[in-house]
Design an enzyme around this catalytic site. Structure first.
Site, PDB file in Angstrom:
ATOM      1  N   TYR A  34      17.640  18.215  32.149  1.00  0.00           N
ATOM      2  CA  TYR A  34      16.896  17.022  32.582  1.00  0.00           C
ATOM      3  C   TYR A  34      15.786  17.490  33.531  1.00  0.00           C
ATOM      4  CZ  TYR A  34      16.231  12.012  32.814  1.00  0.00           C
ATOM      5  OH  TYR A  34      15.714  10.750  32.665  1.00  0.00           O
ATOM      6  N   HIS A  36      12.499  18.597  35.563  1.00  0.00           N
ATOM      7  CA  HIS A  36      11.358  17.923  36.187  1.00  0.00           C
ATOM      8  C   HIS A  36      10.454  18.997  36.802  1.00  0.00           C
ATOM      9  CE1 HIS A  36      13.574  18.734  39.845  1.00  0.00           C
ATOM     10  NE2 HIS A  36      14.606  18.025  39.399  1.00  0.00           N
ATOM     11  N   HIS A  39      12.087  22.004  38.655  1.00  0.00           N
ATOM     12  CA  HIS A  39      12.511  23.092  37.761  1.00  0.00           C
ATOM     13  C   HIS A  39      11.271  23.825  37.232  1.00  0.00           C
ATOM     14  CE1 HIS A  39      15.770  19.967  37.113  1.00  0.00           C
ATOM     15  NE2 HIS A  39      16.512  21.000  37.463  1.00  0.00           N
ATOM     16  N   GLN A 155      23.207  26.233  48.341  1.00  0.00           N
ATOM     17  CA  GLN A 155      23.432  27.001  47.108  1.00  0.00           C
ATOM     18  C   GLN A 155      22.661  28.322  47.144  1.00  0.00           C
ATOM     19  OE1 GLN A 155      23.589  25.305  42.959  1.00  0.00           O
ATOM     20  NE2 GLN A 155      21.459  25.909  42.980  1.00  0.00           N
TER      21      GLN A 155
END
Ligand code: AMP
Length: 283
Positions: A34, A36, A39, A155
């Site tokens: 998905y 956007h 990314h 992360q």
């Protein structure tokens, strides 16, 4: 050249073998699809720094708790493929869960300490799932460099720690947060927000910006900054704070007075959607 799409580890490995034989460098961009512009910025950077770029497009089930949004996580594979192709990625690895996790899968990568605060508090099994899938993707892709957004700052810090601790032969590249015009960090999960929630969600960046103003103005007391950021978020009736924290970047250690680079991070529920955002500040 059209982007190649594969669902199998074997096919990735045989392409990678061929590329490496020619001396090509490989960049990896791990995603849950998905896609956007956030990314996209990682993919662009990877394309500019490597001969070949692999984008993984995989909603990793083991990083979701049973109560979380695994079954509703948004998908649009055709759009993902079009963006990867437009930006010049070479390969999309989009495996089924069964390709990544055999029925008797029994090995996990557990990073301690740095995974315990921030998102780790409300998502205690999340980083174990992330580190396990990221380790697998590093091995499968044989990448020289892997690209992660600072949007998921914990992360990024956890992956850096894992790579250091386990001597992975890969360079981790952190990339800046891409935002909407009103400051909201781009996220696949923004699609869950209705119009009112979407407006309310701007409070995250407004609060972080005020935190940055305080730091710019010379405030060094962590408690004062955290309290102000929290107060701004709580002034939005649709928002419910999960956490506001100001920690050392990128060790994520607590500190009472700011000295050196810090991470100001927030997690906020807007309705039922949990959003995260942050800024990294250094003077
Ligand atoms: P996800 O698909 O949400 O797992 O994200 C895949 C990668 O894209 C992660 O490294 C994210 O940190 C990064 N990413 C997601 N949103 C953004 C954004 N708004 N700006 C920069 N990077 C992002």
């Amino acid at each position: 050249m059209a982007v190649i799409v594969t669902k199998t580890v074997d096919e990735v490995r045989s392409l990678v073998k061929e590329w490496k034989r020619k001396g090509d460098t490989i960049g990896l961009v791990p995603t849950m699809g998905y896609l956007h512009e956030g990314h996209g910025s990682l993919i662009k950077r990877a394309v500019s720094e490597n001969d070949k770029v692999i984008v993984s497009d995989f909603v990793n089930p083991i990083q979701f708790a049973p109560s979380e949004d695994l079954s509703t996580y948004p998908k649009d594979f055709d759009a993902d493929r079009a963006l990867c192709e437009e930006l010049g990625a070479d390969l999309i690895f989009a495996p089924e869960p069964s390709e990544m996790y055999k029925e008797d899968f029994s090995t996990h990568v557990d990073v301690s300490q740095i995974t315990e605060g921030l998102c780790g508090k409300s998502r205690p099994t999340h980083f174990r799932g992330v580190c396990t899938v990221v380790s697998k993707l590093f091995h499968i892709s044989g990448a020289n460099r892997a690209y992660f957004g600072q949007k998921d700052a914990q992360q990024l810090a956890v992956v850096r720690r894992m790579v250091r601790d386990l001597n992975f032969d890969i360079q981790i590249i952190g990339c800046p947060i891409i935002r909407e015009d009103d400051g909201l960090a781009k996220s696949s999960r923004n699609t869950y927000l209705d119009d009112k929630e979407r407006k309310a969600a701007t409070v995250l960046y407004r609060a972080l910006s005020e935190g940055k103003n305080l730091l710019d103005g010379g405030e060094r007391d962590t408690g004062v900054i955290v309290e102000k950021v929290q107060e701004i978020i709580e002034s939005e009736p649709m928002a419910k704070v999960d956490y506001v924290e100001l920690l050392r970047w990128d060790s994520l250690e607590n500190l009472s007075l700011v000295d050196g680079p810090v991470l100001l991070a927030v997690a906020v529920y807007i309705g039922r959607t949990r959003l995260i955002d942050n800024i990294v500040y250094s003077d």
